[in-house]
Design a protein around this motif. Structure first.
Motif, PDB file in Angstrom:
ATOM      1  N   LEU A 127      36.220  30.693  50.988  1.00 18.46           N
ATOM      2  CA  LEU A 127      35.558  31.957  50.690  1.00 18.46           C
ATOM      3  C   LEU A 127      36.572  32.880  50.023  1.00 18.46           C
ATOM      4  N   TYR A 128      36.375  33.105  48.755  1.00 13.44           N
ATOM      5  CA  TYR A 128      37.305  33.885  47.936  1.00 13.44           C
ATOM      6  C   TYR A 128      36.639  35.219  47.602  1.00 13.44           C
ATOM      7  N   THR A 129      37.185  36.321  48.109  1.00 11.13           N
ATOM      8  CA  THR A 129      36.603  37.634  47.853  1.00 11.13           C
ATOM      9  C   THR A 129      37.398  38.372  46.782  1.00 11.13           C
ATOM     10  N   SER A 130      36.702  39.184  46.025  1.00 10.93           N
ATOM     11  CA  SER A 130      37.349  39.991  44.991  1.00 10.93           C
ATOM     12  C   SER A 130      36.500  41.211  44.727  1.00 10.93           C
ATOM     13  N   ASP A 131      37.150  42.294  44.316  1.00  4.32           N
ATOM     14  CA  ASP A 131      36.417  43.522  44.011  1.00  4.32           C
ATOM     15  C   ASP A 131      35.608  43.391  42.730  1.00  4.32           C
ATOM     16  N   ALA A 132      36.124  42.634  41.772  1.00  2.01           N
ATOM     17  CA  ALA A 132      35.447  42.455  40.478  1.00  2.01           C
ATOM     18  C   ALA A 132      34.877  41.048  40.387  1.00  2.01           C
ATOM     19  N   PRO A 133      33.809  40.859  39.610  1.00  2.00           N
ATOM     20  CA  PRO A 133      33.253  39.522  39.475  1.00  2.00           C
ATOM     21  C   PRO A 133      34.245  38.577  38.811  1.00  2.00           C
ATOM     22  N   PRO A 134      34.223  37.303  39.166  1.00  2.00           N
ATOM     23  CA  PRO A 134      35.155  36.357  38.559  1.00  2.00           C
ATOM     24  C   PRO A 134      34.732  35.995  37.140  1.00  2.00           C
ATOM     25  N   ASP A 135      35.698  35.588  36.338  1.00  2.00           N
ATOM     26  CA  ASP A 135      35.420  34.988  35.038  1.00  2.00           C
ATOM     27  C   ASP A 135      35.273  33.495  35.289  1.00  2.00           C
ATOM     28  N   MET A 136      34.039  33.027  35.293  1.00  2.00           N
ATOM     29  CA  MET A 136      33.778  31.640  35.668  1.00  2.00           C
ATOM     30  C   MET A 136      34.360  30.645  34.678  1.00  2.00           C
ATOM     31  N   ALA A 137      34.687  31.090  33.464  1.00  2.00           N
ATOM     32  CA  ALA A 137      35.253  30.189  32.452  1.00  2.00           C
ATOM     33  C   ALA A 137      36.727  29.930  32.692  1.00  2.00           C
TER      34      ALA A 137
END
Length: 293
Positions: A127-137
């Motif tokens: 489970l990886y949390t981050s404030d900003a959405p990830p760049d899936m690429a």
């Protein structure tokens, strides 16, 4: 800048010789010849323009410059070793990497993960949390679950829940004689200006009060009795069902859309498909395949 550094094998040879106090012992540890260690140290000293060892027959001891370099080299090698060990997590056969906002992870996902683990005990969930959405690429993420997602290339995108917002506080703040609760302020949809522009009723909100950038912390503050806040119906459901949070009105207004992104490379993965199916069931939404939009 790396091209201006001594080669890594030279630094490894120096560190072993300095730690062991012997070129011979360093050669045995690194499985090279003693002459190779001697050559590495000579090349390092030529690069630095000063000696790092005092030679005393078979024994060697460090100069002041050598002691300084040893600390730097050992710290660098430890950090490199730790970084290489971390790479093991990327080759686990049953790993599933799920990104979520901290608020969603804490208030919705974590309380329910035990049921997924019971259903799929072989899953090694990260489970990886981050404030900003990830760049899936560019980031190694199988599934993203957030309220700030937009379609991305090579990903399935699906809106799962159209959230609703309402004012809430701890029940003790609504007891007779408790007085008007303080006003807690959030950002984006959790700001009281959103409630007011959407036609929300006046529940005594004021412009003054504590401010929170994280909707999860805003919900925590309301739960702790610090005041009333505009909360997510999805994230607050558990505490409201338990009686630990009370709505100040039954009126609700439009909230954020919770959605998923499923990376193309994960759409046919059995664990990713199982997680998406479990997620839909837990949210009470129609199940769709991981590749479904």
């Amino acid at each position: 800048m790396l091209k201006h550094w001594p080669p890594l094998n030279v630094l490894r040879g120096f560190e072993a010789a300095a730690r062991l106090g012997s070129f011979h012992k360093a050669a045995e540890e690194l499985h090279v010849t003693q002459s190779a260690i001697s050559q590495q140290v000579r090349s390092l000293e030529a690069y630095l323009g000063q000696p790092v060892f005092f030679r005393q027959g078979r024994a060697v001891s460090l100069t002041d410059a050598g002691w300084d370099l040893l600390g730097t080299t050992q710290a660098m090698l430890r950090q490199l070793a730790a970084g290489i060990r971390r790479l093991d997590q990327y080759r686990k056969p049953n790993q599933l990497i799920v990104n979520a906002s901290p608020a969603f992870a804490r208030h919705w996902l974590m309380p329910r993960l035990e049921s997924f683990r019971a259903a799929r005990p072989e899953a090694d969930l990260w489970l990886y949390t981050s404030d900003a959405p990830p760049d899936m690429a560019t980031q190694t993420v199988d599934i993203a679950l957030r309220d700030d997602l937009a379609p991305q290339a090579d990903c399935a995108f699906r809106v799962l829940v159209e959230d609703r917002l309402y004012p809430a506080c701890h029940p003790r703040l609504l007891a007779p004689g408790a007085g008007a609760p303080a006003t807690l302020h959030g950002e984006r949809e959790m700001d009281w200006s959103h409630w007011e522009t959407q036609g929300g009723a006046d529940v005594g909100q004021r412009a003054q009060g504590m401010n929170f950038s994280d909707p999860g912390l805003l919900l925590d503050a309301a739960h702790e009795g610090l005041g009333m806040a505009l909360v997510s119906a999805l994230l607050a459901r558990r505490w409201r069902d338990e009686g630990a949070l009370a709505a100040m009105t039954e009126q609700t207004v439009r909230g954020p859309n919770w959605a998923w992104l499923v990376h193309r490379d994960s759409q046919d993965d059995p664990l990713a498909r199982a997680f998406c199916g479990w997620l839909c069931a837990a949210l009470g939404v129609p199940e769709a395949s991981a590749s479904g939009g």
